[in-house]
Motif scaffolding. Structure first.
Motif, short mmCIF file in Angstrom:
data_model
loop_
_atom_site.label_atom_id
_atom_site.label_comp_id
_atom_site.label_asym_id
_atom_site.label_seq_id
_atom_site.Cartn_x
_atom_site.Cartn_y
_atom_site.Cartn_z
N GLY A 155 36.25 43.43 -113.53
CA GLY A 155 37.38 42.79 -114.17
C GLY A 155 38.45 42.25 -113.23
O GLY A 155 39.37 41.56 -113.70
N ALA A 156 38.36 42.55 -111.96
CA ALA A 156 39.34 42.02 -111.01
C ALA A 156 39.21 40.50 -110.94
O ALA A 156 38.12 39.95 -111.06
N GLN A 157 40.33 39.83 -110.73
CA GLN A 157 40.36 38.37 -110.66
C GLN A 157 40.56 37.93 -109.20
O GLN A 157 41.27 38.58 -108.45
N PRO A 158 39.94 36.82 -108.80
CA PRO A 158 40.16 36.33 -107.45
C PRO A 158 41.60 35.84 -107.28
O PRO A 158 42.17 35.25 -108.22
N TRP A 163 40.61 31.18 -104.95
CA TRP A 163 40.04 30.30 -105.96
C TRP A 163 40.21 28.83 -105.57
O TRP A 163 39.27 28.04 -105.65
N GLU A 164 41.40 28.45 -105.16
CA GLU A 164 41.67 27.05 -104.87
C GLU A 164 40.85 26.55 -103.67
O GLU A 164 40.38 25.42 -103.66
N VAL A 165 40.67 27.41 -102.69
CA VAL A 165 39.88 27.00 -101.54
C VAL A 165 38.39 27.01 -101.88
O VAL A 165 37.62 26.20 -101.35
N LEU A 166 37.95 27.89 -102.77
CA LEU A 166 36.58 27.83 -103.26
C LEU A 166 36.31 26.48 -103.92
O LEU A 166 35.27 25.86 -103.69
N VAL A 167 37.26 26.00 -104.72
CA VAL A 167 37.13 24.69 -105.36
C VAL A 167 37.00 23.61 -104.29
O VAL A 167 36.12 22.73 -104.37
N THR A 168 37.86 23.65 -103.29
CA THR A 168 37.85 22.64 -102.24
C THR A 168 36.54 22.65 -101.46
O THR A 168 35.96 21.59 -101.17
N LEU A 169 36.05 23.84 -101.11
CA LEU A 169 34.80 23.95 -100.37
C LEU A 169 33.62 23.45 -101.20
O LEU A 169 32.74 22.73 -100.70
N CYS A 170 33.57 23.82 -102.47
CA CYS A 170 32.49 23.36 -103.34
C CYS A 170 32.53 21.84 -103.50
O CYS A 170 31.48 21.18 -103.49
N ALA A 171 33.73 21.27 -103.64
CA ALA A 171 33.85 19.82 -103.79
C ALA A 171 33.36 19.10 -102.54
O ALA A 171 32.63 18.10 -102.63
N TYR A 172 33.73 19.60 -101.39
CA TYR A 172 33.29 18.97 -100.14
C TYR A 172 31.77 19.09 -99.99
O TYR A 172 31.09 18.14 -99.59
N THR A 173 31.23 20.25 -100.32
CA THR A 173 29.78 20.46 -100.23
C THR A 173 29.04 19.54 -101.19
O THR A 173 28.02 18.93 -100.83
#
Length: 215
Positions: A155-158, A163-173
């Motif tokens: 149940g812990a949240q990132p 989270w925001e950097v995960l979005v950025t890394l996924c978008a670049y990939t």
């Protein structure tokens, strides 16, 4: 927990990487994708792999999201991101007996990105090939493995920065390899595992934010 302000994603947007126009195959117009700040294996002084890493010989067709089930540390520093990268590499090499870190990239709770398996960063920048990882049984020759520091199965949240950097890394990939955001999956989509915990429930949001980030 007090997270760094402004967020790591805002820092990346204003940083040296800037906005990189990346044309996806089959598209008429270039899409904007941020090249994030990624600490390569030399930056965090990774151990050398036991044997040469293998290249797949083609582009990946998807991204697989993981969590590392490490302590949910309140330390959001770059030093902690490097410490975590060492912890994962030691676990994979010494306990699992693998040649190197199994993931391609790691995102810390403070929003720092570290390269996992050697050559993952250089091949990502090249956009034509990727390193054979060891993160998802049956899918290692098809997917980029991105692991998030922490344990998110109870149940812990990132944190926001992560989270925001995960979005950025996924978008670049996605932009570099021509991967549709709809092809971002979680580890449990391919096996009997709890990984990546609550991040799996957040995959629709992740796909939507990655698509929006790419323009």
């Amino acid at each position: 927990m007090n997270l760094p302000q402004p967020s790591r994603r805002h820092v990346l947007l204003a940083g040296a990487g800037g906005l990189a126009a990346v044309a996806l195959p089959g598209t008429a117009h270039a899409l904007d994708a941020v090249e994030p700040d990624i600490d390569g294996t030399s930056r965090w002084t990774a151990r050398p792999p036991r044997s040469p890493v293998e290249l797949v010989g083609k582009r990946p067709t998807m991204i697989v999201v993981h969590h590392t089930v490490s302590v949910n540390s309140a330390d959001v520093s770059r030093a902690q991101a490097h410490k975590h990268a060492h912890w994962v590499q030691d676990l994979h090499m010494d306990k699992n007996g693998w040649t190197d870190t199994g993931y391609h990239f790691l995102v810390s709770r403070g929003g720092w990105i570290t390269e996992g398996r050697h050559q993952s960063l250089s091949t990502l920048r090249g956009g034509r090939d990727f390193v054979l990882g060891a993160h998802t049984s049956g899918q290692n020759g098809a997917g980029i493995g991105i692991a998030n520091e922490g344990a998110y199965h109870d149940g812990a949240q990132p944190p926001r920065a992560q989270w925001e950097v995960l979005v950025t890394l996924c978008a670049y990939t996605c932009a570099q390899y021509g991967i549709a955001p709809s092809r971002i999956y979680g580890h449990k989509d391919f096996g009997d595992t709890l990984c990546p915990g609550v991040l799996h429930d957040k995959l629709p949001q992740l796909r939507s934010e990655v698509a929006a980030s790419m323009g």
